[in-house]
Design a protein around this motif. Structure first.
Motif, short mmCIF file in Angstrom:
data_model
loop_
_atom_site.label_atom_id
_atom_site.label_comp_id
_atom_site.label_asym_id
_atom_site.label_seq_id
_atom_site.Cartn_x
_atom_site.Cartn_y
_atom_site.Cartn_z
N GLN A 57 0.83 -1.21 0.00
CA GLN A 57 0.00 0.00 0.00
C GLN A 57 0.86 1.25 0.00
O GLN A 57 0.58 2.21 -0.71
CB GLN A 57 -0.94 0.01 1.21
N GLN A 60 2.19 1.87 -3.40
CA GLN A 60 1.15 2.46 -4.25
C GLN A 60 0.95 3.93 -3.93
O GLN A 60 0.74 4.75 -4.83
CB GLN A 60 -0.17 1.70 -4.07
N ASP A 61 1.03 4.29 -2.64
CA ASP A 61 0.89 5.70 -2.24
C ASP A 61 2.02 6.54 -2.80
O ASP A 61 1.81 7.66 -3.27
CB ASP A 61 0.86 5.82 -0.71
N GLU A 63 3.79 5.89 -5.50
CA GLU A 63 3.57 5.99 -6.94
C GLU A 63 2.48 7.00 -7.26
O GLU A 63 2.63 7.83 -8.17
CB GLU A 63 3.21 4.61 -7.49
N ALA A 64 1.38 6.98 -6.51
CA ALA A 64 0.28 7.92 -6.75
C ALA A 64 0.72 9.36 -6.51
O ALA A 64 0.38 10.27 -7.27
CB ALA A 64 -0.91 7.58 -5.85
N LEU A 65 1.52 9.58 -5.46
CA LEU A 65 2.00 10.93 -5.15
C LEU A 65 2.89 11.46 -6.27
O LEU A 65 2.70 12.59 -6.75
CB LEU A 65 2.77 10.91 -3.84
N ASP A 67 3.17 10.36 -9.37
CA ASP A 67 2.55 10.33 -10.69
C ASP A 67 1.39 11.31 -10.82
O ASP A 67 0.71 11.33 -11.84
CB ASP A 67 2.06 8.92 -11.03
N ALA A 68 1.16 12.13 -9.80
CA ALA A 68 0.02 13.04 -9.82
C ALA A 68 0.07 14.03 -10.97
O ALA A 68 -0.97 14.48 -11.46
CB ALA A 68 -0.07 13.79 -8.49
N THR A 70 1.25 13.45 -14.08
CA THR A 70 1.38 12.81 -15.40
C THR A 70 0.32 13.30 -16.37
O THR A 70 0.55 13.32 -17.58
CB THR A 70 1.31 11.27 -15.31
N PRO A 76 5.76 9.32 -15.50
CA PRO A 76 5.51 8.44 -14.35
C PRO A 76 6.81 7.85 -13.80
O PRO A 76 7.79 7.67 -14.51
CB PRO A 76 4.61 7.34 -14.91
#
Length: 194
Positions: A57, A60-61, A63-65, A67-68, A70, A76
């Motif tokens: 998790q 994933q957090d 990566e999300a931070l 990749d915001a 993109t 990415p």
């Protein structure tokens, strides 16, 4: 440090100071002016992966931070594993925006540390090149709180340019907390961002 530690010659390890990463933009200017190396816009964080839902998790957090942006043309992040089983996260920013790259690297380190995975952090690095296409990385050792230069020789298998590394150490002595113990200047062969 206690009395007994002092007598037995033990010392406490240096606590990681992630804010040391914010010295990289000024070090990049010094490196460009003094040795002709410019940032590549690539940086990476190396950590030992842990099995389990909490670490997945957190990954994933992260990566999300990162990749915001993109949707607005940002690139990415990429995850990869090396031959030793360590995970590398590669971040990209425009070469002239070292501050944004450092912010990304700092964010990854902070998220992992705050998530309880600080002991899994190994190092972060920022890549540079000169006009002759020589590669150089400034490597931050998380557990030591220090930097060191790593300069692989192009086209040579597992060979370093020790002279260049020592030159860079002297050049950046006022900009970065440079690792004094040369035995801790570990090679990071094939590291993403180099």
């Amino acid at each position: 440090m206690g009395f007994l530690d002092a007598i037995l010659g033990r010392s406490k390890p240096v606590r990681p100071d992630l804010d040391q990463l914010f010295a990289l933009p000024s070090a990049a200017i010094t490196l460009q002016a003094g040795a002709g190396f410019t940032p590549t816009g690539l940086g990476s964080v190396c950590f030992a992966s842990v099995e389990g839902g909490a670490f997945a998790q957190l990954q994933q957090d992260v990566e999300a931070l990162l990749d915001a942006d993109t949707e607005h043309g940002g690139v990415p992040v990429e995850f990869s594993r090396d031959a030793y089983g360590y995970t590398w996260l590669l971040a990209r920013q425009p070469p002239e925006d070292t501050a944004a790259l450092v912010n990304d690297l700092h964010a990854v380190n902070t998220l992992l540390q705050d998530g309880g995975f600080g002991p899994q952090l190994l190092c972060s690095l920022m890549g540079f090149r000169d006009a002759g296409a020589r590669s150089l990385a400034l490597v931050y050792l998380y557990k030591r709180g220090t930097f060191y230069p790593f300069a692989p020789v192009a086209g040579a298998q597992d060979k370093r340019d020790n002279g260049l590394e020592l030159q860079v150490r002297a050049l950046l002595a006022d900009d970065l907390r440079v690792e004094e113990d040369l035995a801790r200047w570990f090679p990071v062969w094939g590291a993403p961002g180099l």
